[in-house]
Design a protein around this motif. Structure first.
Motif, PDB file in Angstrom:
ATOM      1  N   HIS A   1       5.247   6.670   3.220  1.00 53.72           N
ATOM      2  CA  HIS A   1       5.131   5.496   4.088  1.00 53.72           C
ATOM      3  C   HIS A   1       4.452   4.384   3.298  1.00 53.72           C
ATOM      4  O   HIS A   1       3.488   4.622   2.577  1.00 53.72           O
ATOM      5  CB  HIS A   1       4.308   5.843   5.326  1.00 53.72           C
ATOM      6  CG  HIS A   1       4.532   4.910   6.466  1.00 53.72           C
ATOM      7  ND1 HIS A   1       3.952   5.068   7.699  1.00 53.72           N
ATOM      8  CD2 HIS A   1       5.271   3.771   6.562  1.00 53.72           C
ATOM      9  CE1 HIS A   1       4.327   4.085   8.501  1.00 53.72           C
ATOM     10  NE2 HIS A   1       5.136   3.286   7.827  1.00 53.72           N
ATOM     11  N   GLN A   2       4.937   3.159   3.453  1.00 52.61           N
ATOM     12  CA  GLN A   2       4.373   2.022   2.747  1.00 52.61           C
ATOM     13  C   GLN A   2       4.100   0.876   3.715  1.00 52.61           C
ATOM     14  O   GLN A   2       4.818   0.705   4.701  1.00 52.61           O
ATOM     15  CB  GLN A   2       5.333   1.534   1.649  1.00 52.61           C
ATOM     16  CG  GLN A   2       5.638   2.570   0.573  1.00 52.61           C
ATOM     17  CD  GLN A   2       6.581   2.029  -0.482  1.00 52.61           C
ATOM     18  OE1 GLN A   2       7.167   0.960  -0.320  1.00 52.61           O
ATOM     19  NE2 GLN A   2       6.729   2.759  -1.571  1.00 52.61           N
ATOM     20  N   PHE A   3       3.042   0.114   3.412  1.00 47.20           N
ATOM     21  CA  PHE A   3       2.719  -1.090   4.157  1.00 47.20           C
ATOM     22  C   PHE A   3       2.701  -2.259   3.185  1.00 47.20           C
ATOM     23  O   PHE A   3       2.009  -2.213   2.165  1.00 47.20           O
ATOM     24  CB  PHE A   3       1.359  -0.974   4.855  1.00 47.20           C
ATOM     25  CG  PHE A   3       1.385  -0.141   6.103  1.00 47.20           C
ATOM     26  CD1 PHE A   3       1.810  -0.683   7.298  1.00 47.20           C
ATOM     27  CD2 PHE A   3       1.002   1.189   6.078  1.00 47.20           C
ATOM     28  CE1 PHE A   3       1.834   0.084   8.461  1.00 47.20           C
ATOM     29  CE2 PHE A   3       1.017   1.958   7.227  1.00 47.20           C
ATOM     30  CZ  PHE A   3       1.436   1.407   8.421  1.00 47.20           C
ATOM     31  N   SER A   4       3.446  -3.285   3.503  1.00 46.74           N
ATOM     32  CA  SER A   4       3.523  -4.445   2.628  1.00 46.74           C
ATOM     33  C   SER A   4       2.700  -5.589   3.212  1.00 46.74           C
ATOM     34  O   SER A   4       2.753  -5.851   4.418  1.00 46.74           O
ATOM     35  CB  SER A   4       4.974  -4.882   2.450  1.00 46.74           C
ATOM     36  OG  SER A   4       5.055  -5.981   1.569  1.00 46.74           O
ATOM     37  N   CYS A   5       1.943  -6.258   2.339  1.00 47.76           N
ATOM     38  CA  CYS A   5       1.142  -7.413   2.729  1.00 47.76           C
ATOM     39  C   CYS A   5       1.706  -8.639   2.023  1.00 47.76           C
ATOM     40  O   CYS A   5       1.560  -8.801   0.808  1.00 47.76           O
ATOM     41  CB  CYS A   5      -0.327  -7.198   2.359  1.00 47.76           C
ATOM     42  SG  CYS A   5      -1.432  -8.498   2.966  1.00 47.76           S
TER      43      CYS A   5
ATOM     44  N   LEU B   1       0.848  -1.193   0.000  1.00 47.08           N
ATOM     45  CA  LEU B   1       0.000   0.000   0.000  1.00 47.08           C
ATOM     46  C   LEU B   1       0.879   1.237   0.000  1.00 47.08           C
ATOM     47  O   LEU B   1       1.735   1.401   0.874  1.00 47.08           O
ATOM     48  CB  LEU B   1      -0.916  -0.015   1.228  1.00 47.08           C
ATOM     49  CG  LEU B   1      -1.838   1.182   1.416  1.00 47.08           C
ATOM     50  CD1 LEU B   1      -2.842   1.265   0.267  1.00 47.08           C
ATOM     51  CD2 LEU B   1      -2.569   1.087   2.753  1.00 47.08           C
ATOM     52  N   GLN B   2       0.684   2.116  -0.973  1.00 48.18           N
ATOM     53  CA  GLN B   2       1.493   3.315  -1.125  1.00 48.18           C
ATOM     54  C   GLN B   2       0.642   4.560  -0.892  1.00 48.18           C
ATOM     55  O   GLN B   2      -0.462   4.677  -1.418  1.00 48.18           O
ATOM     56  CB  GLN B   2       2.123   3.369  -2.523  1.00 48.18           C
ATOM     57  CG  GLN B   2       3.074   2.227  -2.805  1.00 48.18           C
ATOM     58  CD  GLN B   2       3.685   2.309  -4.195  1.00 48.18           C
ATOM     59  OE1 GLN B   2       3.097   2.883  -5.103  1.00 48.18           O
ATOM     60  NE2 GLN B   2       4.872   1.740  -4.351  1.00 48.18           N
TER      61      GLN B   2
ATOM     62  N   SER C   1       4.184  12.557   8.941  1.00 51.24           N
ATOM     63  CA  SER C   1       4.171  11.910  10.250  1.00 51.24           C
ATOM     64  C   SER C   1       4.227  12.909  11.405  1.00 51.24           C
ATOM     65  O   SER C   1       3.811  12.589  12.519  1.00 51.24           O
ATOM     66  CB  SER C   1       5.341  10.926  10.369  1.00 51.24           C
ATOM     67  OG  SER C   1       6.574  11.598  10.202  1.00 51.24           O
ATOM     68  N   ASP C   2       4.730  14.130  11.157  1.00 48.81           N
ATOM     69  CA  ASP C   2       4.819  15.128  12.235  1.00 48.81           C
ATOM     70  C   ASP C   2       3.444  15.501  12.782  1.00 48.81           C
ATOM     71  O   ASP C   2       3.330  15.975  13.928  1.00 48.81           O
ATOM     72  CB  ASP C   2       5.536  16.381  11.743  1.00 48.81           C
ATOM     73  CG  ASP C   2       7.026  16.155  11.566  1.00 48.81           C
ATOM     74  OD1 ASP C   2       7.535  15.174  12.138  1.00 48.81           O
ATOM     75  OD2 ASP C   2       7.680  16.951  10.859  1.00 48.81           O
ATOM     76  N   VAL C   3       2.398  15.301  11.986  1.00 45.29           N
ATOM     77  CA  VAL C   3       1.040  15.604  12.449  1.00 45.29           C
ATOM     78  C   VAL C   3       0.685  14.722  13.646  1.00 45.29           C
ATOM     79  O   VAL C   3      -0.065  15.139  14.542  1.00 45.29           O
ATOM     80  CB  VAL C   3       0.040  15.396  11.300  1.00 45.29           C
ATOM     81  CG1 VAL C   3      -1.395  15.533  11.788  1.00 45.29           C
ATOM     82  CG2 VAL C   3       0.311  16.397  10.187  1.00 45.29           C
TER      83      VAL C   3
ATOM     84  N   ASP D   1       3.066   5.831  14.489  1.00 46.16           N
ATOM     85  CA  ASP D   1       3.807   5.869  13.229  1.00 46.16           C
ATOM     86  C   ASP D   1       3.913   4.473  12.614  1.00 46.16           C
ATOM     87  O   ASP D   1       4.040   4.328  11.397  1.00 46.16           O
ATOM     88  CB  ASP D   1       5.200   6.448  13.468  1.00 46.16           C
ATOM     89  CG  ASP D   1       5.912   6.783  12.176  1.00 46.16           C
ATOM     90  OD1 ASP D   1       5.297   7.414  11.296  1.00 46.16           O
ATOM     91  OD2 ASP D   1       7.093   6.409  12.030  1.00 46.16           O
ATOM     92  N   ARG D   2       3.830   3.461  13.451  1.00 48.82           N
ATOM     93  CA  ARG D   2       3.900   2.082  12.953  1.00 48.82           C
ATOM     94  C   ARG D   2       2.593   1.658  12.317  1.00 48.82           C
ATOM     95  O   ARG D   2       2.590   0.983  11.282  1.00 48.82           O
ATOM     96  CB  ARG D   2       4.242   1.146  14.116  1.00 48.82           C
ATOM     97  CG  ARG D   2       4.180  -0.333  13.753  1.00 48.82           C
ATOM     98  CD  ARG D   2       4.335  -1.201  14.976  1.00 48.82           C
ATOM     99  NE  ARG D   2       4.102  -2.601  14.666  1.00 48.82           N
ATOM    100  CZ  ARG D   2       4.025  -3.565  15.581  1.00 48.82           C
ATOM    101  NH1 ARG D   2       4.181  -3.262  16.862  1.00 48.82           N
ATOM    102  NH2 ARG D   2       3.806  -4.812  15.222  1.00 48.82           N
TER     103      ARG D   2
END
Length: 244
Positions: free
Chosen positions: A196-200, A86-87, A98-100, A188-189
């Protein structure tokens, strides 16, 4: 002694028990709570928008976060051999940096520290005064140590009393910084931000959260999935139910 134990217990509850819940609870969300379900090849995407009560429990300044942002939870269930990522860059909605998250993961306990410092000052002042008087009577300072303006026993008692009063302030400040740092790294995780990317991975399930401003957000929205087999970005449309 009982009063001292009671104050210690109250301070522990005030600093530990009032914290937010862990974001790991998103992994326990039942499937039936996801109103949007989309099948993409052998990948099933579940989506929902977090409600008001959840945001108040998970974040500081929860009212502000709920007013300005949508917090979207996605569950990617991959039952195939293809890895998807996911991009944030190619989604149809804006994803903030991410600072938000720092504003909504700040937990301070200085208020509790001030309260317990004040209570300790009142509670231990009679003990401090009686100890000082007893020290002055039992060991007259100008007879035992005529060269000292302030006897060592007076200094030791004063430092001990100051330590009891200042200890809640120090503990509250350190505890607040520790909890804030942990909350930010955990957010942040789990929450997708810019770059930021999440890999499945194949035959796995991932729980992901996305923060996006309410202004300009439209449903159905599109999320961008990178297909590691075809090396192309594929769009998946999610008919999310908006929460007001």
């Amino acid at each position: 002694m009982n009063r001292i134990l009671m104050l210690v217990c109250l301070f522990a509850l005030g600093t530990i028990g009032c914290g937010r819940k862990s974001l790991r609870v998103v992994e326990q969300t039942p499937v039936e709570n996801f109103p949007a379900v989309v099948k993409h090849n052998e990948l099933t995407v579940y989506g929902r928008i977090c409600e008001h009560e959840e945001i108040l429990q998970q974040f500081s300044c929860g009212e502000d976060l709920y007013h300005y942002y949508y917090l979207i939870q996605l569950r990617l269930s991959n039952q195939g051999y293809i890895r998807y990522t996911l991009q944030s860059e190619h989604c149809s909605f804006f994803v903030p940096p991410s600072d938000v998250l720092r504003k909504y993961t700040q937990y301070g306990y200085s208020g509790s520290g001030v309260l317990f410092a004040f209570l300790n000052a009142i509670l231990f002042f009679p003990v401090y005064a009686i100890s000082m008087l007893k020290s002055a009577v039992e060991t007259p300072p100008y007879l035992a140590q005529p060269d000292l303006v302030v006897p060592r026993s007076f200094v030791a008692l004063s430092l001990f009393y100051a330590g009891i009063v200042l200890l809640p302030l120090i503990v509250g400040s350190l505890w607040g910084k520790s909890r804030s740092s942990y909350a930010f790294h955990e957010a942040d995780r789990y929450i997708m931000t810019q770059r930021h990317q999440f890999s499945c991975a194949p035959f796995s399930t991932e729980n992901i959260m996305v923060l996006t401003p309410r202004a300009g957000f439209k449903t159905p929205c599109e999320i961008a999935l990178y297909n590691h087999k075809t090396h192309s970005v594929e769009k998946v449309s999610l008919p999310l139910k908006l929460v007001w």
